[in-house]
Design a protein around this motif. Structure first.
Motif, PDB file in Angstrom:
ATOM      1  N   HIS A 169       0.888  -1.164   0.000  1.00  0.00           N
ATOM      2  CA  HIS A 169       0.000   0.000   0.000  1.00  0.00           C
ATOM      3  C   HIS A 169       0.927   1.214   0.000  1.00  0.00           C
ATOM      4  CE1 HIS A 169      -3.603   2.351   1.586  1.00  0.00           C
ATOM      5  NE2 HIS A 169      -2.596   3.172   1.842  1.00  0.00           N
ATOM      6  N   CYS A 170       1.170   1.787  -1.181  1.00  0.00           N
ATOM      7  CA  CYS A 170       2.145   2.884  -1.228  1.00  0.00           C
ATOM      8  C   CYS A 170       1.647   4.042  -2.078  1.00  0.00           C
ATOM      9  CB  CYS A 170       3.508   2.397  -1.705  1.00  0.00           C
ATOM     10  SG  CYS A 170       3.515   1.451  -3.234  1.00  0.00           S
ATOM     11  N   PRO A 171       0.649   4.781  -1.588  1.00  0.00           N
ATOM     12  CA  PRO A 171       0.159   5.940  -2.332  1.00  0.00           C
ATOM     13  C   PRO A 171       1.160   7.091  -2.303  1.00  0.00           C
ATOM     14  CG  PRO A 171      -0.873   5.858  -0.177  1.00  0.00           C
ATOM     15  CD  PRO A 171      -0.050   4.604  -0.311  1.00  0.00           C
ATOM     16  N   LYS A 172       1.321   7.740  -3.449  1.00  0.00           N
ATOM     17  CA  LYS A 172       2.156   8.941  -3.555  1.00  0.00           C
ATOM     18  C   LYS A 172       3.593   8.703  -3.083  1.00  0.00           C
ATOM     19  CE  LYS A 172      -1.639  12.253  -3.311  1.00  0.00           C
ATOM     20  NZ  LYS A 172      -2.173  13.494  -2.709  1.00  0.00           N
ATOM     21  N   ILE A 173       4.105   7.488  -3.273  1.00  0.00           N
ATOM     22  CA  ILE A 173       5.485   7.168  -2.925  1.00  0.00           C
ATOM     23  C   ILE A 173       6.256   6.956  -4.219  1.00  0.00           C
ATOM     24  CG2 ILE A 173       7.003   5.468  -1.830  1.00  0.00           C
ATOM     25  CD1 ILE A 173       4.839   5.014   0.244  1.00  0.00           C
ATOM     26  N   SER A 174       7.393   7.646  -4.361  1.00  0.00           N
ATOM     27  CA  SER A 174       8.173   7.548  -5.584  1.00  0.00           C
ATOM     28  C   SER A 174       9.652   7.737  -5.276  1.00  0.00           C
ATOM     29  CB  SER A 174       7.708   8.599  -6.606  1.00  0.00           C
ATOM     30  OG  SER A 174       7.916   9.907  -6.100  1.00  0.00           O
ATOM     31  N   GLY A 175      10.459   7.683  -6.330  1.00  0.00           N
ATOM     32  CA  GLY A 175      11.890   7.937  -6.188  1.00  0.00           C
ATOM     33  C   GLY A 175      12.572   6.980  -5.243  1.00  0.00           C
ATOM     34  N   ALA A 176      13.428   7.541  -4.389  1.00  0.00           N
ATOM     35  CA  ALA A 176      14.197   6.724  -3.449  1.00  0.00           C
ATOM     36  C   ALA A 176      13.294   5.986  -2.474  1.00  0.00           C
ATOM     37  CB  ALA A 176      15.193   7.598  -2.687  1.00  0.00           C
ATOM     38  N   ASP A 177      12.189   6.632  -2.079  1.00  0.00           N
ATOM     39  CA  ASP A 177      11.260   5.974  -1.150  1.00  0.00           C
ATOM     40  C   ASP A 177      10.634   4.738  -1.793  1.00  0.00           C
ATOM     41  OD1 ASP A 177      11.733   7.784   0.863  1.00  0.00           O
ATOM     42  OD2 ASP A 177       9.955   9.012   0.449  1.00  0.00           O
ATOM     43  N   LEU A 178      10.263   4.842  -3.064  1.00  0.00           N
ATOM     44  CA  LEU A 178       9.690   3.697  -3.762  1.00  0.00           C
ATOM     45  C   LEU A 178      10.715   2.578  -3.884  1.00  0.00           C
ATOM     46  CD1 LEU A 178       7.350   2.403  -5.343  1.00  0.00           C
ATOM     47  CD2 LEU A 178       8.280   3.475  -7.405  1.00  0.00           C
ATOM     48  N   ALA A 179      11.956   2.940  -4.174  1.00  0.00           N
ATOM     49  CA  ALA A 179      13.013   1.935  -4.291  1.00  0.00           C
ATOM     50  C   ALA A 179      13.179   1.166  -2.982  1.00  0.00           C
ATOM     51  CB  ALA A 179      14.327   2.595  -4.692  1.00  0.00           C
ATOM     52  N   LYS A 180      13.120   1.869  -1.865  1.00  0.00           N
ATOM     53  CA  LYS A 180      13.230   1.217  -0.560  1.00  0.00           C
ATOM     54  C   LYS A 180      12.051   0.274  -0.339  1.00  0.00           C
ATOM     55  CE  LYS A 180      15.655   5.083   1.670  1.00  0.00           C
ATOM     56  NZ  LYS A 180      15.521   6.164   2.693  1.00  0.00           N
ATOM     57  N   PHE A 181      10.881   0.719  -0.743  1.00  0.00           N
ATOM     58  CA  PHE A 181       9.662  -0.086  -0.588  1.00  0.00           C
ATOM     59  C   PHE A 181       9.810  -1.409  -1.338  1.00  0.00           C
ATOM     60  CE2 PHE A 181       5.225  -1.156  -0.544  1.00  0.00           C
ATOM     61  CZ  PHE A 181       4.644  -0.407   0.458  1.00  0.00           C
ATOM     62  N   ILE A 182      10.196  -1.326  -2.600  1.00  0.00           N
ATOM     63  CA  ILE A 182      10.317  -2.523  -3.426  1.00  0.00           C
ATOM     64  C   ILE A 182      11.459  -3.408  -2.955  1.00  0.00           C
ATOM     65  CG2 ILE A 182      10.742  -3.362  -5.772  1.00  0.00           C
ATOM     66  CD1 ILE A 182       9.404  -0.773  -6.783  1.00  0.00           C
ATOM     67  N   ALA A 183      12.554  -2.780  -2.545  1.00  0.00           N
ATOM     68  CA  ALA A 183      13.719  -3.549  -2.090  1.00  0.00           C
ATOM     69  C   ALA A 183      13.414  -4.394  -0.869  1.00  0.00           C
ATOM     70  CB  ALA A 183      14.886  -2.605  -1.796  1.00  0.00           C
ATOM     71  N   SER A 184      12.384  -4.012  -0.115  1.00  0.00           N
ATOM     72  CA  SER A 184      12.005  -4.782   1.076  1.00  0.00           C
ATOM     73  C   SER A 184      11.375  -6.121   0.690  1.00  0.00           C
ATOM     74  CB  SER A 184      11.022  -3.979   1.925  1.00  0.00           C
ATOM     75  OG  SER A 184       9.751  -3.919   1.292  1.00  0.00           O
ATOM     76  N   GLY A 185      11.004  -6.258  -0.570  1.00  0.00           N
ATOM     77  CA  GLY A 185      10.308  -7.464  -1.028  1.00  0.00           C
ATOM     78  C   GLY A 185       8.833  -7.236  -1.280  1.00  0.00           C
ATOM     79  N   VAL A 186       8.323  -6.094  -0.860  1.00  0.00           N
ATOM     80  CA  VAL A 186       6.917  -5.758  -1.080  1.00  0.00           C
ATOM     81  C   VAL A 186       6.805  -5.175  -2.489  1.00  0.00           C
ATOM     82  CG1 VAL A 186       4.950  -4.413  -0.274  1.00  0.00           C
ATOM     83  CG2 VAL A 186       6.611  -5.302   1.373  1.00  0.00           C
ATOM     84  N   ASN A 187       6.237  -5.931  -3.407  1.00  0.00           N
ATOM     85  CA  ASN A 187       6.313  -5.541  -4.811  1.00  0.00           C
ATOM     86  C   ASN A 187       4.968  -5.507  -5.524  1.00  0.00           C
ATOM     87  OD1 ASN A 187       5.843  -8.257  -4.911  1.00  0.00           O
ATOM     88  ND2 ASN A 187       7.466  -8.724  -6.374  1.00  0.00           N
ATOM     89  N   ALA A 188       3.939  -5.081  -4.801  1.00  0.00           N
ATOM     90  CA  ALA A 188       2.635  -4.860  -5.436  1.00  0.00           C
ATOM     91  C   ALA A 188       1.977  -3.656  -4.785  1.00  0.00           C
ATOM     92  CB  ALA A 188       1.737  -6.085  -5.298  1.00  0.00           C
ATOM     93  N   ASP A 189       1.152  -2.961  -5.562  1.00  0.00           N
ATOM     94  CA  ASP A 189       0.446  -1.793  -5.029  1.00  0.00           C
ATOM     95  C   ASP A 189      -0.938  -1.725  -5.651  1.00  0.00           C
ATOM     96  OD1 ASP A 189      -0.017   0.649  -3.680  1.00  0.00           O
ATOM     97  OD2 ASP A 189       0.491   1.773  -5.489  1.00  0.00           O
TER      98      ASP A 189
END
Length: 572
Positions: A192-212
């Motif tokens: 659940h990552c609304p309005k998240i982009s750039g470096a923050d998005l990269a951190k989100f995906i790198a955690s293994g959470v890869n759907a929105d």
């Protein structure tokens, strides 16, 4: 061994994404063979159905949704969803988990609906942490470990708490993800990552959470998919520009159509089929819309036994009289007729059964006027108050301020274009009441209250005057949960949600009528301006949705999880 043949059908081939005139042989609940006319004659069957040129497609699969958003129970949800051709869903039960914890999830999973309801493990119960909001239940490592052993679990439900997900510390959500990766390495991790982009998005995906599944723009679609994120496109993301973006980039393998939330009065008229038709209306070819409502969805959740009409797959399918407006003729589950909407036929669902305590879950004394007074120092003549500005087109909010007078230490907010909102702890864990001012919601005299308040489901009430707020909140305490509107201290519309204060076990049609009345009362009697007033009010307590929300602990900024004072400054 039982056999069935569907003759003269226009069969959707998921591999070519085209319709083919075929007959389909079904054996013991599975598709056995796609046949030509010559092959039919040499293969006798127990039952033969002439489709008469109808369209035959795989049963729709919704991989991101919440049964509780329809305010009903799994078996009643199943009966209605099947009538629209939805045969499988993956539900995130974090609403019932916020109320009852693991016991709530297990009660839902113990239901035996006709359709297949798989579940995600609620990853964020509470959506933030117990310091930010009070819930009836908490899902921690022990509960996750137990749920991972259940074959009904198909994913880790939407991870919401961005701050704790990307923290350098060993936070609970990071521990939950590590446990999932260790115990079930292939388990999809939903986000659940609304309005998240750039470096923050990269951190989100790198955690293994890869759907929105949150609201998308053309820019977010390209950034997220090209960084390896799978998108679940719900109704509010379906626009001509977003569909055009998906098509121009040929992103068909990287998204599914989903519902997320469908209110009961809307559910009477459609479910995932409505999202599918909306996407088609915005330019998505019908074949692609079907593909992204069945096959891509099945693959995302490793439901490899369904989502396609092919040998060896579960015989879940829909026969349509009309493809363009999705007129359902019949729905089959495991090769058995389960719904025939035009004739009124629906296969029987098992009666619901919940523990007695599920019907007695609101624990708070009746409210009094003193509970809703905003007090400041006696020397103050005016104050600068922090205000939640409601967006009429989304569930996002914005923080603003208002200058308000003070009399005898009490802030005078009435008749100044504001409403007062209260979040009342309902689980018997302190009984605290937090207050906030809002603008952009209620425009007329009256109040609205709900125990269906995402995600903690404490008791929420908002009004333009205190007496109506008290009457509305106390009514819901008396009936043990629901959603109601009050004008001149009289309840003008009410939906009873007696199971945990968030769902009802009454027939959907009755519940839908009640919610429709609440919606109309919010819009007409209270002047609430929003395309979905019921959801708008209920998400004013959801702290993970930008920007500022109210929990029972106070005003909270979602991204930083920082509390801010209701009164920013006092003026002598």
């Amino acid at each position: 061994m039982s056999t069935m043949r569907i003759r003269n059908a226009r069969v959707f081939n998921s591999y070519t994404q085209t319709f083919e005139e075929k007959s389909v042989l079904i054996r013991d609940g599975q598709f056995a063979q796609l046949q030509e006319t010559k092959e039919e004659q040499c293969c006798p069957v127990d039952q033969e159905i002439d489709a008469r040129g109808r369209w035959m497609i795989p049963g729709l699969i919704d991989i991101h949704m919440h049964v509780e958003s329809s305010m009903t129970i799994p078996t009643e949800f199943s009966r209605q969803a099947l009538s629209f051709g939805v045969t499988t869903v993956v539900a995130d039960p974090h609403e019932i988990a916020n109320v009852f914890g693991l016991a709530g999830i297990e009660a839902f999973m113990a239901s035996e609906p006709v359709m297949d309801i798989f579940y995600g493990i609620p990853s964020s119960v509470p959506s933030t942490n117990p310091d930010c909001e009070t819930t009836g239940g908490v899902i921690g490592l022990e509960e996750v470990d137990k749920l991972l052993d259940n074959p009904q679990i198909r994913c880790l439900g939407e991870v919401m708490n961005f701050k704790e997900l990307v923290s350098e510390e060993d936070t609970l959500i990071r521990q939950i993800i590590a446990l999932c990766k260790k115990k079930r390495p292939l388990l999809p991790l939903e986000g659940h990552c609304p309005k998240i982009s750039g470096a923050d998005l990269a951190k989100f995906i790198a955690s293994g959470v890869n759907a929105d599944h949150t609201q998308q723009t053309p820019e977010s679609i390209v950034e997220k998919i090209t960084n390896g994120m799978y998108l679940e496109m719900q109704g509010k993301s379906i626009q001509e520009d977003t569909i055009r973006t998906l098509m121009e980039h040929q992103f068909y393998e990287y998204f599914s159509l989903v519902t997320d939330d469908v209110m009961p009065d809307h559910f009477l008229h459609g479910h995932l089929n409505q999202v599918l038709l909306s996407a088609v209306h915005c330019g998505l070819p019908m074949e692609k819309a079907i593909y992204c409502s069945t096959f891509t969805s099945a693959r995302r959740m490793h439901l490899d036994d369904r989502g396609v009409i092919a040998p060896g797959k579960i015989a879940d399918f829909v026969l349509l009289d009309s493809l363009e407006d999705w007129t359902v003729h019949q729905v089959y589950k495991n090769g058995v007729l389960v719904s025939e909407p035009q004739s009124g036929y629906a296969i029987a669902e098992k009666p619901a059964s919940f523990p007695p305590e599920f019907y007695h879950s609101l624990h708070h004394r009746p409210l009094t006027e003193d509970d809703l007074l905003v007090r400041v120092s006696l020397s103050a003549k005016s104050v600068t108050a922090q205000v939640i500005e409601i967006n009429p087109r989304a569930t996002f909010t914005r923080l603003t301020t208002a200058e308000l007078p003070v009399e005898n230490g009490v802030v005078q907010w009435q008749n100044r274009g504001l409403a007062l909102m209260a979040c009342i702890e309902r689980y018997g864990k302190g009984g605290q009441i937090a207050l906030a001012f809002t603008t952009g919601g209620i425009q007329k005299n009256g109040a609205v209250a709900s125990s269906w308040a995402h995600d903690h489901h404490n008791l929420m009430v908002m009004g333009s005057n205190v007496p109506d707020m008290i009457a509305a909140a106390n009514h819901l305490l008396a009936i043990q949960g629901g959603y109601c509107v009050c004008v001149d201290e009289k309840i003008t519309a009410c939906a009873s949600l007696q199971v945990g204060g968030i769902v009802s076990d009454q027939p959907l049609a009755e519940l839908a009528g009640q919610i429709e009345a609440v919606r109309a009362a919010m819009e007409d009697q209270l002047g609430y301006v929003h395309h979905n007033a019921v959801m708008s009010f209920a998400t004013l307590s959801l702290p993970v949705s930008p920007e500022v929300k109210l929990t029972d602990k106070g005003l909270l900024i979602g991204k930083t999880l920082e509390f801010i004072p209701l009164i920013k400054e006092e003026h002598a």
